[in-house]
Motif scaffolding. Structure first.
Motif, PDB file in Angstrom:
ATOM      1  N   ASP A 127       1.052  -1.209   0.205  1.00 27.76           N
ATOM      2  CA  ASP A 127      -0.035   0.154   0.143  1.00 27.76           C
ATOM      3  C   ASP A 127       0.850   1.352   0.081  1.00 27.76           C
ATOM      4  N   ARG A 168      -6.172  10.900 -10.466  1.00 25.28           N
ATOM      5  CA  ARG A 168      -5.430   9.738  -9.553  1.00 25.28           C
ATOM      6  C   ARG A 168      -5.177  10.419  -8.220  1.00 25.28           C
ATOM      7  N   MET A 169      -4.583  11.594  -8.385  1.00 30.96           N
ATOM      8  CA  MET A 169      -4.005  12.193  -6.956  1.00 30.96           C
ATOM      9  C   MET A 169      -5.211  12.929  -6.076  1.00 30.96           C
ATOM     10  N   LEU A 229       1.111   4.365  -3.014  1.00 27.58           N
ATOM     11  CA  LEU A 229       0.862   5.683  -2.826  1.00 27.58           C
ATOM     12  C   LEU A 229       2.122   6.414  -3.299  1.00 27.58           C
ATOM     13  N   GLU A 286      -7.805  11.005  -5.856  1.00 25.64           N
ATOM     14  CA  GLU A 286      -8.173   9.769  -5.074  1.00 25.64           C
ATOM     15  C   GLU A 286      -7.194   9.583  -3.971  1.00 25.64           C
ATOM     16  N   THR A 287      -5.818   9.754  -4.028  1.00 22.01           N
ATOM     17  CA  THR A 287      -5.019   9.996  -2.917  1.00 22.01           C
ATOM     18  C   THR A 287      -5.521  10.820  -1.856  1.00 22.01           C
ATOM     19  N   ARG A 340       0.875   5.978   5.759  1.00 18.35           N
ATOM     20  CA  ARG A 340       0.310   4.699   5.271  1.00 18.35           C
ATOM     21  C   ARG A 340       0.737   3.458   6.224  1.00 18.35           C
ATOM     22  N   GLU A 350      -8.091   9.144   0.225  1.00 16.75           N
ATOM     23  CA  GLU A 350      -7.585   8.247   0.813  1.00 16.75           C
ATOM     24  C   GLU A 350      -6.831   8.715   2.290  1.00 16.75           C
ATOM     25  N   ARG A 406       5.594  12.718  -0.555  1.00 12.40           N
ATOM     26  CA  ARG A 406       6.001  11.197  -0.974  1.00 12.40           C
ATOM     27  C   ARG A 406       6.370  10.634   0.402  1.00 12.40           C
ATOM     28  N   LEU A 430       3.422  10.347   2.833  1.00  9.85           N
ATOM     29  CA  LEU A 430       2.396   9.372   2.526  1.00  9.85           C
ATOM     30  C   LEU A 430       3.000   7.967   2.846  1.00  9.85           C
ATOM     31  N   ASP A 455       2.021   6.698  -7.161  1.00 10.52           N
ATOM     32  CA  ASP A 455       1.011   7.728  -7.803  1.00 10.52           C
ATOM     33  C   ASP A 455       1.295   9.226  -7.308  1.00 10.52           C
ATOM     34  N   CYS A 456       2.346   9.421  -6.324  1.00 17.12           N
ATOM     35  CA  CYS A 456       2.358  10.612  -5.653  1.00 17.12           C
ATOM     36  C   CYS A 456       3.079  11.654  -6.916  1.00 17.12           C
TER      37      CYS A 456
END
Length: 232
Positions: free
Chosen positions: A32, A85-86, A36, A88-89, A53, A92, A46, A49, A39-40
């Motif tokens: 996971d 996509r970010m 992240l 979505e991050t 996580r 999250e 970074r 994240l 995608d960052c």
């Protein structure tokens, strides 16, 4: 955190798409935390994240909050320019912050972050938001449960017509029913709660919950001297 030191060094040298190749050599089996990172698009976020996580997954909520708040600040500042996509991050991160604060019973803070993603993205976020409302005794709890139930019932009716299955929606529907029963019992509406619980007794998925709540209702009635109602 042995891998973490390698990851942090890689973050300072690599572009996002190169990072997983540097640390693992493949993009097929990502943790996971690594997903992240991959995608960052915000370099300053970074490291936060990754560790946020990792700490979240380990149940170290105080420490996770420290990291995730930094990531949240960076992503929020760039929100209008984030890719889908970010975004979505970002959602999250909001979910993880809400979850952490809820676990620490800091419900006001939890709701702030969960409201950003509730009823917009996915069932997981909705469930945590509703749990937070219910567990904190928020006056909006029953309204949120009933609104979500109405929406879910519409989806389930379409599923029946199409003869298809959506396990996540069906699981969400059972969750909402359990939360509704809990709220009714808390308010002392035992008859209504009992009517909802009795059909669940023989359901292997929710039977234990139903039996426990019915037993609780019985005890509360006995305390009030009106146990005969449970025999109707």
């Amino acid at each position: 955190f042995e891998l973490a030191s390698t990851v942090v060094k890689a973050m300072k040298l690599a572009k996002p798409n190169d990072l997983i190749v540097v640390t693992t050599g493949t993009t097929d089996e990502l943790t996971d935390e690594q997903a992240l990172l991959l995608d960052c698009e915000i370099p300053d976020a970074r490291e936060e994240l990754y560790f946020g996580r990792k700490l979240f997954n380990s149940g170290r909520y105080y420490e996770a909050i420290v990291r995730l708040l930094v990531a949240y600040t960076h992503l929020r500042a760039s929100f209008d320019h984030l890719s889908p996509r970010m975004r979505e991050t970002f959602g999250e991160v909001c979910y993880m912050l809400g979850f952490c604060f809820a676990e620490l019973q800091q419900y006001e803070k939890a709701l702030y972050y969960l409201e950003i993603v509730a009823f917009k993205v996915c069932v997981k976020y909705d469930m945590e938001y509703i749990n937070c409302l219910v567990n904190s005794g928020d006056v909006r709890a029953m309204g949120a449960v009933m609104k979500a139930t109405e929406q879910v019932q519409k989806v389930l009716s379409r599923i029946d017509e199409e003869d298809s299955e959506m396990p996540d929606i069906e699981r969400y529907n059972r969750f909402l029913l359990r939360r509704r029963c809990y709220l009714l019992i808390e308010k002392g509406n035992y008859d209504e709660a009992e009517a909802l619980l009795k059909p669940l007794v023989d359901d292997p998925r929710d039977g234990s919950f139903a039996m426990g709540e019915l037993s609780y209702i019985q005890r509360k009635r006995e305390e009030k001297g009106d146990s005969h109602k449970s025999e109707e």
